[in-house]
Design a protein around this motif. Sequence first.
Motif, PDB file in Angstrom:
ATOM      1  N   MET A 150      35.484  31.520  33.386  1.00  0.00           N
ATOM      2  CA  MET A 150      34.291  32.319  33.020  1.00  0.00           C
ATOM      3  C   MET A 150      34.323  32.603  31.529  1.00  0.00           C
ATOM      4  SD  MET A 150      33.310  36.115  34.412  1.00  0.00           S
ATOM      5  CE  MET A 150      32.149  37.112  33.498  1.00  0.00           C
ATOM      6  N   THR A 151      33.218  32.463  30.859  1.00  0.00           N
ATOM      7  CA  THR A 151      33.139  32.745  29.425  1.00  0.00           C
ATOM      8  C   THR A 151      33.248  34.235  29.185  1.00  0.00           C
ATOM      9  OG1 THR A 151      31.692  30.858  29.157  1.00  0.00           O
ATOM     10  CG2 THR A 151      31.742  32.439  27.353  1.00  0.00           C
ATOM     11  N   GLU A 152      34.046  34.618  28.233  1.00  0.00           N
ATOM     12  CA  GLU A 152      34.216  36.034  27.933  1.00  0.00           C
ATOM     13  C   GLU A 152      33.086  36.528  27.043  1.00  0.00           C
ATOM     14  OE1 GLU A 152      37.970  37.372  26.452  1.00  0.00           O
ATOM     15  OE2 GLU A 152      39.095  36.150  27.858  1.00  0.00           O
ATOM     16  N   VAL A 153      31.991  36.973  27.642  1.00  0.00           N
ATOM     17  CA  VAL A 153      30.938  37.665  26.923  1.00  0.00           C
ATOM     18  C   VAL A 153      31.085  39.112  27.334  1.00  0.00           C
ATOM     19  CG1 VAL A 153      28.475  37.899  26.565  1.00  0.00           C
ATOM     20  CG2 VAL A 153      29.468  35.643  27.011  1.00  0.00           C
ATOM     21  N   ARG A 154      31.610  39.942  26.442  1.00  0.00           N
ATOM     22  CA  ARG A 154      32.014  41.267  26.883  1.00  0.00           C
ATOM     23  C   ARG A 154      31.373  42.343  26.038  1.00  0.00           C
ATOM     24  NH1 ARG A 154      36.859  39.025  24.401  1.00  0.00           N
ATOM     25  NH2 ARG A 154      37.451  40.181  22.522  1.00  0.00           N
ATOM     26  N   PRO A 155      31.337  43.575  26.564  1.00  0.00           N
ATOM     27  CA  PRO A 155      30.808  44.690  25.803  1.00  0.00           C
ATOM     28  C   PRO A 155      31.677  44.976  24.601  1.00  0.00           C
ATOM     29  CG  PRO A 155      31.118  45.241  28.146  1.00  0.00           C
ATOM     30  CD  PRO A 155      31.813  43.957  27.882  1.00  0.00           C
ATOM     31  N   THR A 156      31.173  45.841  23.735  1.00  0.00           N
ATOM     32  CA  THR A 156      31.990  46.293  22.610  1.00  0.00           C
ATOM     33  C   THR A 156      33.182  47.061  23.136  1.00  0.00           C
ATOM     34  OG1 THR A 156      30.813  48.377  22.431  1.00  0.00           O
ATOM     35  CG2 THR A 156      29.915  46.512  21.209  1.00  0.00           C
ATOM     36  N   ALA A 173      34.068  49.945  22.549  1.00  0.00           N
ATOM     37  CA  ALA A 173      33.730  51.327  22.870  1.00  0.00           C
ATOM     38  C   ALA A 173      33.049  51.460  24.224  1.00  0.00           C
ATOM     39  CB  ALA A 173      32.832  51.911  21.789  1.00  0.00           C
ATOM     40  N   ALA A 174      32.526  50.372  24.736  1.00  0.00           N
ATOM     41  CA  ALA A 174      31.807  50.447  26.010  1.00  0.00           C
ATOM     42  C   ALA A 174      32.768  50.759  27.148  1.00  0.00           C
ATOM     43  CB  ALA A 174      31.094  49.133  26.282  1.00  0.00           C
ATOM     44  N   SER A 175      32.234  51.331  28.254  1.00  0.00           N
ATOM     45  CA  SER A 175      33.066  51.680  29.403  1.00  0.00           C
ATOM     46  C   SER A 175      33.672  50.427  30.009  1.00  0.00           C
ATOM     47  CB  SER A 175      32.236  52.405  30.449  1.00  0.00           C
ATOM     48  OG  SER A 175      32.955  52.530  31.643  1.00  0.00           O
ATOM     49  N   ALA A 176      34.981  50.486  30.228  1.00  0.00           N
ATOM     50  CA  ALA A 176      35.656  49.338  30.825  1.00  0.00           C
ATOM     51  C   ALA A 176      35.129  49.050  32.219  1.00  0.00           C
ATOM     52  CB  ALA A 176      37.157  49.608  30.883  1.00  0.00           C
ATOM     53  N   SER A 177      34.670  50.083  32.885  1.00  0.00           N
ATOM     54  CA  SER A 177      34.201  49.910  34.262  1.00  0.00           C
ATOM     55  C   SER A 177      32.867  49.191  34.354  1.00  0.00           C
ATOM     56  CB  SER A 177      34.089  51.280  34.937  1.00  0.00           C
ATOM     57  OG  SER A 177      35.353  51.889  35.018  1.00  0.00           O
ATOM     58  N   LEU A 178      32.234  48.906  33.205  1.00  0.00           N
ATOM     59  CA  LEU A 178      30.973  48.169  33.233  1.00  0.00           C
ATOM     60  C   LEU A 178      31.163  46.674  32.989  1.00  0.00           C
ATOM     61  CD1 LEU A 178      28.519  50.598  31.402  1.00  0.00           C
ATOM     62  CD2 LEU A 178      28.771  50.181  33.850  1.00  0.00           C
ATOM     63  N   TRP A 179      32.382  46.249  32.811  1.00  0.00           N
ATOM     64  CA  TRP A 179      32.626  44.808  32.692  1.00  0.00           C
ATOM     65  C   TRP A 179      32.213  44.134  33.998  1.00  0.00           C
ATOM     66  CZ3 TRP A 179      35.427  41.906  28.809  1.00  0.00           C
ATOM     67  CH2 TRP A 179      35.672  42.652  27.642  1.00  0.00           C
ATOM     68  N   GLU A 180      31.518  43.029  33.866  1.00  0.00           N
ATOM     69  CA  GLU A 180      31.027  42.245  35.006  1.00  0.00           C
ATOM     70  C   GLU A 180      30.088  43.061  35.908  1.00  0.00           C
ATOM     71  OE1 GLU A 180      34.188  38.717  35.810  1.00  0.00           O
ATOM     72  OE2 GLU A 180      34.590  40.601  36.860  1.00  0.00           O
ATOM     73  N   THR A 215      27.585  46.303  46.951  1.00  0.00           N
ATOM     74  CA  THR A 215      29.034  46.423  47.140  1.00  0.00           C
ATOM     75  C   THR A 215      29.736  45.909  45.892  1.00  0.00           C
ATOM     76  OG1 THR A 215      28.801  46.127  49.528  1.00  0.00           O
ATOM     77  CG2 THR A 215      30.992  45.789  48.586  1.00  0.00           C
ATOM     78  N   LEU A 216      30.485  46.781  45.256  1.00  0.00           N
ATOM     79  CA  LEU A 216      31.165  46.418  44.010  1.00  0.00           C
ATOM     80  C   LEU A 216      32.450  45.652  44.301  1.00  0.00           C
ATOM     81  CD1 LEU A 216      30.767  49.766  42.017  1.00  0.00           C
ATOM     82  CD2 LEU A 216      29.211  47.817  42.158  1.00  0.00           C
ATOM     83  N   SER A 217      32.728  44.682  43.464  1.00  0.00           N
ATOM     84  CA  SER A 217      33.953  43.886  43.616  1.00  0.00           C
ATOM     85  C   SER A 217      34.872  44.135  42.430  1.00  0.00           C
ATOM     86  CB  SER A 217      33.611  42.394  43.708  1.00  0.00           C
ATOM     87  OG  SER A 217      32.869  41.998  42.562  1.00  0.00           O
ATOM     88  N   ALA A 218      36.112  43.732  42.584  1.00  0.00           N
ATOM     89  CA  ALA A 218      37.089  43.899  41.513  1.00  0.00           C
ATOM     90  C   ALA A 218      36.786  42.929  40.371  1.00  0.00           C
ATOM     91  CB  ALA A 218      38.494  43.645  42.054  1.00  0.00           C
ATOM     92  N   LEU A 219      37.387  43.208  39.212  1.00  0.00           N
ATOM     93  CA  LEU A 219      37.214  42.328  38.056  1.00  0.00           C
ATOM     94  C   LEU A 219      37.880  40.982  38.312  1.00  0.00           C
ATOM     95  CD1 LEU A 219      38.067  44.836  35.164  1.00  0.00           C
ATOM     96  CD2 LEU A 219      35.797  44.145  35.967  1.00  0.00           C
ATOM     97  N   THR A 220      37.279  39.959  37.778  1.00  0.00           N
ATOM     98  CA  THR A 220      37.897  38.637  37.840  1.00  0.00           C
ATOM     99  C   THR A 220      39.042  38.573  36.827  1.00  0.00           C
ATOM    100  OG1 THR A 220      36.410  37.777  36.161  1.00  0.00           O
ATOM    101  CG2 THR A 220      35.696  37.591  38.466  1.00  0.00           C
TER     102      THR A 220
END
Length: 897
Positions: free
Chosen positions: A1-7, A9-16, A213-218
């Motif tokens: 998966m391509t790493e297009v990620r928040p800054t 400062a963004a909440s880690a829990s909003l990844w994916e 239903t939320l899933s864990a991070l890849t």
Amino acid sequence: MTEVRPTVAASASLWERDEEVAALAQAVDTLCADRSSPGSLLVLCGEAGLGKTALLAETRRIAEQRGCTVWSARGGETLRSVPFNVVRQLLQPALVSMLPEEAREYLGDWYDIAGPALGVAEPGARHADPQGVCEGLIAAVRRLARRDWPLVLLIDDAHWADQETLYWLAGFAERLADLSVLVVVARRPGEISGASARHLDAVAAAADRPVTTLSALTPAATAGLTRATLGENADAAFCREVWAVTGGNPYETVELLAKVQDSQLEPVEAHAGELRELNRSARGGGLVARLEQLGIDATRFAWAAAILGSDITVDLVARLATLDHDDAVRCAELLRTARILTAPDPSTGRTGPADLEFVHPLIATAVYNSIPDALRRAMHGIAARIVTDSGRGAAAAARHLLEVHPDDDEELVGQLRDAAREHLAVGAPDAARRCLERALEEPPRPEVHAHVLYELGCATFLTAPARTIGHLRAALGMPGLDGEKRVDAVVRLSQALLHNDQMEEAVRTVEAEAARLGSGPAHLRLRAVQFMWEGIHAGETTSPGRSERLAELAATCTGRDNSERVLLILRGFDAMMRGENAEEVVELCDRALVNGRLAPGLGWTDSEWGVELLLMLTSAYAYTDRLDRAESLCNEALRAYETAGWSGGHLALAHAYVGLGHRRRGRLEAAERSLRDALDLAERVGRGLPLYWTVTCNLVDTLLVRGHADEAWAVAERHGFAPPYPSTVVLPDLRSVRGRLLLAVGRTEEGVNELEAAEKAAAARGHHNPVHVFGAADLARALATEDPARAARLAVDIRRRAERFGTDTAIGEALRVAAVLETGQRAVRLAARAVGYLESSPCQYEHAAARVEYGVLARSRADLERGLALARSCGADGLAERALAELATGAGHVSSR
């Protein structure tokens, strides 16, 4: 998966979480687009730490950016026993900011009903109806939403919400279609069972889209988060191990990475093996060990914070942990640094006094569970004392009192009884039940024990009749319950048995207690209750001489007090059911009134006698053609229950009897509307109860006379309107209505059998009123061709009963049956006489049917057209259609089915 990620400062829990955030943003945009847009509901479900709270925070950010008003609330694992806790968090900030006069204006008629549950008004003296409080809370949001549109409601950790809030939320979710509000609910899967689980399932079922239903991070997202936190030099092997250790749980990943930073561990493969040990220190036993390393004072501070659960202030924790202020401040700082406690998020808008909250519910749970059992119970006891000393009342202390170790403490029993009374006053019987069940564990003193059981039986009366039966039987079997309270317990026990469909046992219960007592007011009350239950018992037999004994007692009554008035009502109802002279029935019922109105103490919301008695009075008037009195009583009931906020079974019955009044008047469309409203309410109370049968039976009857046989059958199938029947009398007669339904849908043989069973059952009970037990009339029509001799005998008997009863409706209906069985001019003359009687009757549908039948038999276009116009004005289009069809085929009469 391509790493297009928040800054970073963004909440880690909003990844994916792009898809989830997009759905939430779309819901907010839809809400903001138009003030008339329908409400919507989204449910987020995921295990602890997967980012539910972060998504709610992002929803708040998006909504506030678009100019929305946002209110939020959160369930708490140790706060589930606090009634209305979550809905109070949600709505209180909006209400406490108002002046009392403003709050009263916004809540309107619901202020005195919902205000106590929200903590903005003092409760009244009477027990609040839970359904009424629920309706009041829904009305509160409805009115506040109009003021604060666009409004977004966020509820976190709904799996830990109190049962009263979940009951409200399930009801509110069903009404969102006509309310422009966005509701977002976050919960864990599982966690709860019983009523709370059913309420949450109902919430999910009402959502606009399937539960998210939320899933864990890849692994790729975990690697991106690791490098965003520790630097781009974190190598692939180290990142893979972070994912393997945390399972991709965002919260655990963030905590582990914080530990890596604290330990200054280099994020390379050589140090990957140390991650598991670091992760253990951030959870469960590792967290407890880390807490202990902070010192005994900090540990006691954390324990005290976990006991409090919410509104955690340094001063309050210091009192509970027996720390001086300076030490408490120092401990709070240590726990903040250790990421165990934190300052509350000001963006939530909560108005409580809290200085602190736990960083995550997982930490709060681990800390609470680490407190030694005996110490935890003792600390709850201290917390209860602190709450009561602050003047907040027994109900506020109840959640702590419930956790104290049983120790034969008379004072604690008294506090729990006080708390139960406060809970009942705000409409939280389940919370009252918990308090009283805990009081029994203490246990109470012998002289008090029966009283606690009695109060417990009263608390469960509306919600669990079967439990009430056990509690009240136990109370009556103990010493200590005497005088009026014992009599009241017997009456309540009999009512619970009635509602649990144990009619024979209800009768035996009051009969035995009446026999135990000597003459006097208590004995008279019990005898009256016995007569009442026997009067509505649908068994094949009745006690020998019951009607005669009742008539003898009533003959001595002038209506000077309520006991005499009750006996007059019971005698009037019994006489009506037996088909005695209608004028005498009305005279008996009138004597039970005071200046034409219900006497004080016999009102619709008075509890001494119950609603059954007044429904008997209403029925007696309705079936003796005194519809003015019946409708006045029904409308009074409706007003009384709506004003009192009684929105459960009582209101369902009120709507049903308003529908009965409309049905008798011939206002069939209005009858159907009232009865469908009643059925909606009855569904919430529960199927199988006598009120459910009453509502369903009247709706089926109304649909049949409207000519909607297919819809009547669908209603019957959907709502179980078929044998076995309940043990209580239902008006109109269940078997008669069921038989009419079977005939209407072409199941003639079954219909005839059902009508014959109706006749047999009515005869066994001595019920000879041809108006409400109309099975014989339909049976005569059905047998007219197959067995004309028997049909003729039935018609003669119907006419004899009708003339004995003496109302225009009864006689007119009997003449209609007689006309069906005749031919030629005799049929025409009987039909004309039927019209004459029914023209004077208040029952316009029956008049319309008679007029149409006469027009067909007499070939009188004027009478036919007048009858058809009257039928249409009644809402009986089906009658008009059948009349025209039968006229075209030369049938000679119009069936009443």
